[in-house]
Design an enzyme around this catalytic site. Structure first.
Site, PDB file in Angstrom:
ATOM      1  N   LYS A 252      37.721  42.385  48.220  1.00 20.15           N
ATOM      2  CA  LYS A 252      38.692  42.279  47.128  1.00 20.15           C
ATOM      3  C   LYS A 252      39.929  43.084  47.530  1.00 20.15           C
ATOM      4  CE  LYS A 252      39.245  42.643  42.129  1.00 20.15           C
ATOM      5  NZ  LYS A 252      40.655  43.007  42.111  1.00 20.15           N
ATOM      6  N   ARG A 417      37.796  32.769  33.025  1.00 22.31           N
ATOM      7  CA  ARG A 417      37.143  33.966  33.555  1.00 22.31           C
ATOM      8  C   ARG A 417      35.657  33.790  33.302  1.00 22.31           C
ATOM      9  NH1 ARG A 417      39.095  39.031  34.733  1.00 22.31           N
ATOM     10  NH2 ARG A 417      41.030  38.913  33.564  1.00 22.31           N
TER      11      ARG A 417
HETATM   12  P1  ATP Z   1      42.220  43.668  38.620  1.00 19.97           P
HETATM   13  O1  ATP Z   1      42.914  44.228  37.435  1.00 19.97           O
HETATM   14  O2  ATP Z   1      40.867  44.262  38.863  1.00 19.97           O
HETATM   15  O3  ATP Z   1      43.068  43.562  39.843  1.00 19.97           O
HETATM   16  P2  ATP Z   1      42.693  41.126  37.589  1.00 19.97           P
HETATM   17  O4  ATP Z   1      42.451  41.200  36.127  1.00 19.97           O
HETATM   18  O5  ATP Z   1      44.099  41.155  38.084  1.00 19.97           O
HETATM   19  O6  ATP Z   1      41.832  42.226  38.282  1.00 19.97           O
HETATM   20  P3  ATP Z   1      40.461  39.568  38.156  1.00 19.97           P
HETATM   21  O7  ATP Z   1      40.214  38.162  37.889  1.00 19.97           O
HETATM   22  O8  ATP Z   1      39.760  40.489  37.276  1.00 19.97           O
HETATM   23  O9  ATP Z   1      42.009  39.833  38.123  1.00 19.97           O
HETATM   24  O10 ATP Z   1      40.083  39.897  39.649  1.00 19.97           O
HETATM   25  C1  ATP Z   1      40.379  38.948  40.583  1.00 19.97           C
HETATM   26  C2  ATP Z   1      41.666  39.300  41.258  1.00 19.97           C
HETATM   27  O11 ATP Z   1      41.378  39.948  42.474  1.00 19.97           O
HETATM   28  C3  ATP Z   1      42.373  38.033  41.638  1.00 19.97           C
HETATM   29  O12 ATP Z   1      43.311  37.659  40.661  1.00 19.97           O
HETATM   30  C4  ATP Z   1      43.024  38.342  42.955  1.00 19.97           C
HETATM   31  O13 ATP Z   1      44.362  38.756  42.733  1.00 19.97           O
HETATM   32  C5  ATP Z   1      42.266  39.530  43.484  1.00 19.97           C
HETATM   33  N1  ATP Z   1      41.485  39.241  44.698  1.00 19.97           N
HETATM   34  C6  ATP Z   1      41.516  39.980  45.834  1.00 19.97           C
HETATM   35  N2  ATP Z   1      40.679  39.498  46.754  1.00 19.97           N
HETATM   36  C7  ATP Z   1      40.086  38.404  46.211  1.00 19.97           C
HETATM   37  C8  ATP Z   1      39.124  37.477  46.679  1.00 19.97           C
HETATM   38  N3  ATP Z   1      38.583  37.562  47.882  1.00 19.97           N
HETATM   39  N4  ATP Z   1      38.758  36.470  45.832  1.00 19.97           N
HETATM   40  C9  ATP Z   1      39.289  36.375  44.602  1.00 19.97           C
HETATM   41  N5  ATP Z   1      40.203  37.216  44.115  1.00 19.97           N
HETATM   42  C10 ATP Z   1      40.603  38.235  44.900  1.00 19.97           C
END
Ligand code: ATP
Length: 591
Positions: A252, A417
């Site tokens: 991630k 989500r």
């Molecule tokens: P956070 O606040 O934890 O960054 P978020 O709310 O922005 O999360 P989430 O859907 O919770 O978004 O977490 C997924 C996010 O992580 C994606 O929107 C993307 O930007 C990021 N990301 C990084 N690496 C990956 C990956 N390998 N696969 C999917 N998403 C990834």
């Protein structure tokens, strides 16, 4: 259709404090709107001319608008400015000017929605030399024919201050009821919206071609797809149990999500919020254009800034230096970006969102040519908690946040989500260090050193089911003096004189805000609360959930819309897991 009809609806929306009433007003309006005007009406309700991804703005500042109003109404420029200062609202000022000069007007041609829309479109498209004069003349022609109430909303739309706070989901609800009337209709319009990100398109299609037409809306290169999002869990064990069987785990990365579209030589980059950010990232456009071997394609990845001297990843915040209008070349040198692709949504006429992760990943590997700046997110397949644990440590050592663990059999669920993607971050494994993203809905006047700014803010989580923002705490810690000043100024743009209809609060704030700004908050614990309304009655009747010892982390999440904030449903999960682990800890101690 007269513009006055829309202004009247705006007026009603502005004063309502109930979401149901808001939806009713929309349904009524949609039923009366001729189908060929539906898209324009939907954009105008959101204070826009186009969906965000088009990225075309009116380019009209306060000064220019005030001059146009003065020109049209005959009220002197200084008086217009004075009125604006006095009233603090450009809409009310415009309305007042119209009232003042009415007696003197001999001839008016009533405004229609088409005329307002097409004139504003011309304003947006006037560029270059002489464009300021053209914009003023066009705007003055509208204000010349506007009734006072129309002028109020026209002026707000022009300055991007309409802010009725109508969520996309409320528009979808209203469309489904007005033209479909069934539960299935709601699902169909939502799917079309998730694939096209264009509410206007969905609205016009349903009005013109009914549900059958909407079913035909699919993915188009150049138009962003609403992103699939991840749920979260705390331990590898929990993740494996939730998905069941073998999982695919990827690093991630802590950067900015980028949806890259390519068609021949043309490349677009869209943000997580679906803005067109192509112009901010000429380097991404170039490397993605070269490195993706396909004619027509949509891929997703994370853009990560790195230190050009050391090659180390830079924290997410540094990427915000790239979101500027000028000096992009310099920012590009200081904060170069590497791309880590993790998904494929569309390839040469085939919609890959319908295909399982395994197939999407395999195809992605085939079309991405890895190089120094372009990579695939490292991935392993595993069934073992130890495997996940080791891979996570590796990811963290490489400067990543943790893992995103994916169900290999799941398709790409645009705009959702769900548990097909689960994030596993190190911090969730230690109690009390979890961060949440919350929406500012109210402010409290500061005292002592904080006199003249807000001393604390009332913040809320998003209740997705009800499309409401429910409060979780008052946060005043963690703000620097500079933050407090900046926030005070920033929040003035979102002030409203009553609690917003989408806000659920028992606590009275000194000032209410339209839910818009998202901040990251670190809290010690989630507790039951008789005051805060998030998850009201879900855990215990007569109680909601609140955060204990909240602190602003310094991360203003400009990249998140209020609907992207931590949800009430997530808080409930976090609360349950927290209490479970506390019980487990206590049991261990007793043993
Ligand atoms: P956070 O606040 O934890 O960054 P978020 O709310 O922005 O999360 P989430 O859907 O919770 O978004 O977490 C997924 C996010 O992580 C994606 O929107 C993307 O930007 C990021 N990301 C990084 N690496 C990956 C990956 N390998 N696969 C999917 N998403 C990834």
């Amino acid at each position: 259709m007269p513009f006055s009809r829309l202004s009247e609806a705006f007026q009603k929306m502005e004063v309502t404090s109930s979401r149901i009433a808001l939806t009713e007003i929309l349904i009524e309006l949609f039923k009366q709107t001729p189908s060929q005007l539906m898209d324009d009406v939907v954009y105008l309700i959101q204070g826009k001319l186009y969906p965000d991804f088009v990225g075309l703005e009116l380019g009209v500042g306060e000064k220019l608008l005030l001059r146009a109003i003065s020109l049209a109404t005959g009220v002197g420029p200084q008086e217009v400015e004075k009125l604006y200062k006095q009233l603090g609202d450009v809409g009310k000022a415009a309305e007042d000017c119209e009232k003042r000069r009415r007696q003197a007007t001999l001839f008016r041609e009533p405004l229609t929605i088409s005329r307002v829309y097409s004139t504003l479109e011309k304003v947006a498209k006037a560029f270059g030399e002489g464009s300021q004069d053209i914009k003023i003349r066009l705007l003055a022609s509208l204000f010349n024919d506007a009734e006072p109430l129309e002028a109020r909303y026209l002026a707000r739309i022009v300055l991007g201050k309409l802010r009725l706070g109508v969520a996309d989901y409320t528009v979808l609800d209203a469309l489904a009821v007005a033209f479909g009337g069934t539960k299935e209709a709601r699902e169909i319009v939502e799917r079309a919206y998730n694939l096209s990100s264009d509410l206007g398109l969905v609205a016009r299609t349903i009005a013109e071609q009914e549900l059958e037409g909407v079913k035909g809306i699919g993915i188009t290169v150049g138009r962003p797809v609403r992103p699939m999002l991840a749920e979260r869990l705390k331990t590898p064990q929990e993740v494996l149990e939730k998905i069941g069987g073998e999982v695919a785990a990827e690093y991630k990365f802590d950067g900015e999500r980028m949806q890259v579209h390519k068609k021949g030589d043309q490349v677009w980059v869209f943000s997580r919020r679906l803005e067109n950010i192509t112009d901010h990232y000429p380097d991404v456009t170039r490397i993605a254009g070269d490195g993706i071997k396909a004619e027509e394609v949509i891929v997703e990845g994370e853009g990560v800034a790195f230190n050009p001297d050391t090659g180390e990843f830079l924290p997410f915040q540094e990427l915000m230096h790239r979101r500027r209008k000028y000096g992009i070349e310099k920012a590009m040198e200081e904060y170069p970006v590497s791309l880590y692709f993790f998904d494929l949504l569309y390839l040469d006429g085939v919609d890959y969102t319908q295909k399982p992760y395994s197939e999407r990943r395999r195809k992605l590997t085939e079309i991405v040519e890895e190089s120094e700046r372009i990579h695939l997110a490292p991935m392993i397949r595993t069934e073992s908690p130890d495997g996940l644990e080791t891979f996570m440590m590796e990811a963290i050592e490489r400067g990543c946040e943790g893992l995103v663990v994916k169900d290999p059999g799941s398709n790409y669920r645009a705009g959702a989500r769900e548990w097909a993607w689960i994030k596993l971050k190190r911090e969730y494994r230690t109690e009390m260090t979890d961060t949440v993203d919350l929406v500012i809905v109210g402010g409290f006047h500061g005292r002592g050193k904080r006199t003249g700014v807000y001393g604390a803010y009332l913040v809320a989580a998003y209740d997705k089911e009800a499309d409401m923002f429910r409060t979780v705490c008052k946060v005043g810690t963690g703000f620097t003096d500079e933050d407090l000043k900046d926030f005070y100024e920033m929040m003035s743009r979102y002030e409203t004189d009553h609690k917003h209809p989408r806000v659920d609060s028992k606590m009275e704030a000194d000032k209410w805000f339209i839910p818009q700004v998202v901040i990251e908050v670190l809290a010690a614990e989630i507790t039951l609360s008789p005051i805060h309304t998030a998850a009201w009655g879900s855990i215990r009747s007569g109680a909601g959930l609140a955060l204990r010892f909240p602190r602003y982390t310094g991360r203003l999440r400009l990249d998140k819309s209020p609907e992207d904030a931590t949800t009430v449903q997530e808080l409930i999960e976090m609360y349950r897991r927290q209490t479970k682990s506390i019980v487990e800890e206590e049991a261990k101690e007793i043993r």
